[in-house]
Design an enzyme around this catalytic site. Structure first.
Site, PDB file in Angstrom:
ATOM      1  N   GLU A 199      -1.123  -1.127  -4.035  1.00 56.65           N
ATOM      2  CA  GLU A 199      -2.010  -0.596  -3.000  1.00 56.65           C
ATOM      3  C   GLU A 199      -1.567  -1.046  -1.607  1.00 56.65           C
ATOM      4  OE1 GLU A 199      -6.466  -1.537  -2.779  1.00 56.65           O
ATOM      5  OE2 GLU A 199      -6.382   0.349  -3.892  1.00 56.65           O
TER       6      GLU A 199
ATOM      7  N   GLU B 222       1.436   0.925  -0.713  1.00 59.78           N
ATOM      8  CA  GLU B 222       1.050   2.279  -0.321  1.00 59.78           C
ATOM      9  C   GLU B 222       0.483   2.279   1.102  1.00 59.78           C
ATOM     10  OE1 GLU B 222      -1.700   5.993  -2.008  1.00 59.78           O
ATOM     11  OE2 GLU B 222      -1.867   4.003  -2.912  1.00 59.78           O
TER      12      GLU B 222
ATOM     13  N   CYS C 267     -10.433   1.578  -6.846  1.00 62.22           N
ATOM     14  CA  CYS C 267     -10.627   0.754  -8.052  1.00 62.22           C
ATOM     15  C   CYS C 267     -11.926   1.063  -8.780  1.00 62.22           C
ATOM     16  CB  CYS C 267     -10.613  -0.723  -7.675  1.00 62.22           C
ATOM     17  SG  CYS C 267      -9.055  -1.253  -6.962  1.00 62.22           S
TER      18      CYS C 267
ATOM     19  N   SER D 278      -6.283   5.865  -2.186  1.00 69.50           N
ATOM     20  CA  SER D 278      -5.075   5.355  -2.828  1.00 69.50           C
ATOM     21  C   SER D 278      -4.924   6.016  -4.191  1.00 69.50           C
ATOM     22  CB  SER D 278      -5.175   3.837  -2.982  1.00 69.50           C
ATOM     23  OG  SER D 278      -4.203   3.363  -3.876  1.00 69.50           O
TER      24      SER D 278
ATOM     25  N   LYS E 204     -16.668   2.523 -16.213  1.00 71.44           N
ATOM     26  CA  LYS E 204     -15.384   2.233 -16.850  1.00 71.44           C
ATOM     27  C   LYS E 204     -15.298   2.869 -18.234  1.00 71.44           C
ATOM     28  CE  LYS E 204     -13.696  -0.557 -13.618  1.00 71.44           C
ATOM     29  NZ  LYS E 204     -12.544  -0.188 -12.785  1.00 71.44           N
TER      30      LYS E 204
ATOM     31  N   GLU F 227     -14.344   6.302 -17.439  1.00 76.29           N
ATOM     32  CA  GLU F 227     -12.990   6.309 -16.885  1.00 76.29           C
ATOM     33  C   GLU F 227     -11.942   6.205 -17.985  1.00 76.29           C
ATOM     34  OE1 GLU F 227     -10.502   3.797 -13.496  1.00 76.29           O
ATOM     35  OE2 GLU F 227     -11.900   2.748 -14.806  1.00 76.29           O
TER      36      GLU F 227
ATOM     37  N   GLU G 247      -6.044  11.962 -17.738  1.00 77.43           N
ATOM     38  CA  GLU G 247      -4.869  11.611 -16.934  1.00 77.43           C
ATOM     39  C   GLU G 247      -4.536  10.123 -17.006  1.00 77.43           C
ATOM     40  OE1 GLU G 247      -8.347  11.777 -13.943  1.00 77.43           O
ATOM     41  OE2 GLU G 247      -7.733  12.720 -15.827  1.00 77.43           O
TER      42      GLU G 247
ATOM     43  N   CYS H  57     -18.981  -5.198  -7.884  1.00 80.22           N
ATOM     44  CA  CYS H  57     -18.961  -5.303  -9.339  1.00 80.22           C
ATOM     45  C   CYS H  57     -19.916  -6.376  -9.860  1.00 80.22           C
ATOM     46  CB  CYS H  57     -17.550  -5.605  -9.836  1.00 80.22           C
ATOM     47  SG  CYS H  57     -16.347  -4.338  -9.382  1.00 80.22           S
TER      48      CYS H  57
END
Length: 584
Positions: free
Chosen positions: A289, A292, A309, A329, A368, A371, A376, A513
């Site tokens: 990150e 980037e 994230c 990102s 999560k 996710e 992908e 979180c």
């Protein structure tokens, strides 16, 4: 100075601000009034208080009025005299709870929220015992099992509408609302749609505030036990940074206790072949990150760069801001990066068939779970992560085995995927990801060691905050938001040209979180979230290395396997893409 008023509660005179409710005023003198529908997030600057007063559990007696008044929604006035524990108010509260129970299943012993249910606790506190006075029809609804993250059992909904407040006012997703009339009223998506057909981000904040088990996480424990019992599988586990500062609460420990060593020991006793740390992958994420970010700055790329994230935040912008899909990102979240590395580099290094590796993520987050199933986020036909269980689910597994968690010795993570720095740890709290990225980006841009690694200006609990960071003479404007409603405010300001940032961190949950939808229930006590956050920073301070690029195991993976940072192999395994989704 704000106007103040004088009133009397239980014969005690007090002076409070005029915008206080009776409930607020009672708290200042440690008078406890029971609540059920009330939801207060002011302490975390989420700017939301539920005042629908739908449950009527907080009724109190006001002198001069014939009717009892709801303390959560009645503002104080000069000369007001209140009795919070008169026989009349106590009887009314008990009646309200008995009426709620008359249309509620009695499966407490096998209920997901047994012993953590607010309705159950309230009934006990109010002395509701024996046979209920009120008998009648019970409402029944189809169960919504459509999603990978959230399970809806509306038979247990008590219409407190906490979830509606959280979804609509705080997160601004607009998924849940009261549907129907009278006995048929229920809180649900429009037209009774399943969750998978809505814009739900699966942040899990509705689950976090639900007082019963009307909303719970999809339970993945049985799948993990099956994997552990298989002789043909190599089962490895990773633990998110926020888990270690909350898990102890499930075993009677104070909020903010760091139980990393005991957690590792417990996981080994559960039978995992290797116990690794998501903090390792957080360091890996920062390497990509930060690279980037530097690449965009040096090559005129589009700014601001947004951290990616948080999967709930990702799904939020896919639905709500599809025109901005090229800004976030492209880095996968840390636990997904971990899974990708585990089934490639780790498998190759230890000569294990990737198809036999089962990656289990222990996360503070329900999104999560969703996710991990995204198509992908896979490689060579294998999902990066196989199972996600929450902090609460891990506690259930530990209790199932009879392990005495508090008596466990501290043990260390396995290597090579267990090495981490302080930068990886602070991913668990709001502001932590962008601070970790800046620790590395600062050194890469300036070419000089960063002596002061604490960016205090990025910390705190203000819902939307901004700071300027000097890097080699250039002022970088940083934006931080936690809670999706605050994210919306920030992005709309950017679209309107009102503000400019170079980098933005957004986390879907209050506090980041540490306040995730899969964490131990805090029952509205926002101090618990603050203590977890403080523990995150304490863990960072204790680390000998506090910058992600100082993680020797991460850098070894680049040397041995990935090659160039932000290069072709890294993009293949560690980066992803986003999808514009419909507004439903």
């Amino acid at each position: 100075m704000a106007k103040e008023v004088k009133l009397t509660i239980n014969d005690v005179e007090l002076t409070v601000p005029a915008d206080y409710t009776i409930l607020d005023a009672a708290k200042t003198i440690n008078v406890k009034i029971p609540t059920l529908c009330h939801l207060n997030l002011h302490e975390l600057n989420m700017n939301s208080v539920n005042q629908v007063a739908s449950c009527r559990v907080c009724l109190v007696e006001q002198e001069g009025r014939n009717n009892l008044v709801p303390s959560c929604a009645t503002y104080v006035t000069d000369g007001m005299k209140i009795k919070t524990s008169s026989p009349r108010s106590i009887l009314a509260r008990r009646t309200m709870v008995e009426l709620l129970l008359s249309d509620h299943p009695f499966d407490c012993l096998v209920c997901e929220k047994n012993q953590t249910c607010d309705l159950q606790a309230l009934a006990a506190d109010l002395g509701v015992r024996g046979e209920l006075k009120y008998q009648g029809a019970k409402s029944t609804y189809p169960k919504d099992v459509s999603s990978k993250a959230i399970y809806r059992n509306l038979d247990k909904c008590i219409l407190c509408r906490r979830c509606e407040t959280m979804c609509n006012q705080v997160q601004t997703c607009g998924i849940l609302s009261a549907v129907g009339r009278g006995f048929e009223t229920v809180v649900a998506p429009a037209f009774g749609m399943p969750m998978t057909e809505t814009m739900c981000t699966y942040c899990g904040q509705c689950v976090a505030v639900c007082p019963t088990a009307a909303l719970t996480e999809v339970n993945n424990i049985s799948g993990v036990w099956d994997a552990l019992a298989s002789e043909d599988k190599h089962v490895i586990v990773q633990t998110a940074p926020a888990v270690r500062v909350a898990l102890g609460e499930e075993f009677g420990m104070e909020a903010g206790n760091i139980v990393t060593g005991k957690m590792v020991a417990a996981l080994r006793r559960l039978g995992f072949h290797k116990v690794f740390d998501t903090d390792f992958a957080a360091d890996l994420t920062i390497i990509e990150e930060a690279a980037e970010m530097v690449h965009r700055i040096e090559h005129g790329g589009r700014l601001p760069i947004l951290t990616s994230c948080c999967p709930a935040w990702v799904k939020f912008f896919e639905h709500q801001f599809p025109e901005l899909l090229d800004i976030p990102s492209t880095c996968k979240s840390p636990h997904e990066m971990f899974g990708a590395i585990a089934k490639t580099y780790y498998a190759q290094k230890f000569n294990i068939d990737p198809a036999k590796i089962v990656v289990v993520s222990i996360m503070p987050c329900l999104a999560k779970k969703y996710e991990a199933a995204r198509g992908e986020l896979s490689h060579d036909g294998l999902q990066d992560v196989d199972y996600v269980i929450t902090t609460r689910e891990l506690a259930m597994m530990i209790r199932e085995t009879g392990i005495s968690f508090r008596d466990l010795p501290d043990e260390e993570f396995d290597h090579p995927l267990g090495e981490s720095t302080g930068a990886g740890v602070i991913f668990g709290t709001t502001g932590g990801v962008i601070e970790a990225a800046l620790r590395t980006a600062h050194e890469w841009i300036t070419g000089k060691p960063l002596e002061q690694v604490d960016f205090h200006q990025l910390r705190g609990f203000q819902g939307v905050r901004e700071a300027e960071v000097d890097i080699d003479g250039r002022q970088f404007r940083i934006g931080v938001a936690h809670g999706l409603g605050n994210a919306r405010t920030m992005l709309e300001s950017i679209q309107a040209g009102e503000v400019h940032y170079d980098a933005i961190e957004i986390m879907a949950c209050p506090g980041g979180c540490v306040g995730g939808g899969g964490q131990p229930y805090h029952h509205g006590d926002q101090e618990i979230i603050k203590k977890r956050s403080a523990a995150i920073y304490a863990a960072d301070k204790d680390k000998p290395r506090r910058k992600s690029h100082e993680n020797e195991e991460v850098m070894r993976i680049y040397a041995e396997y990935l090659g160039e940072i932000y290069g072709e192999k890294a993009h293949e395994l560690l980066h992803t893409h986003y999808t514009a989704r419909e507004l439903i």
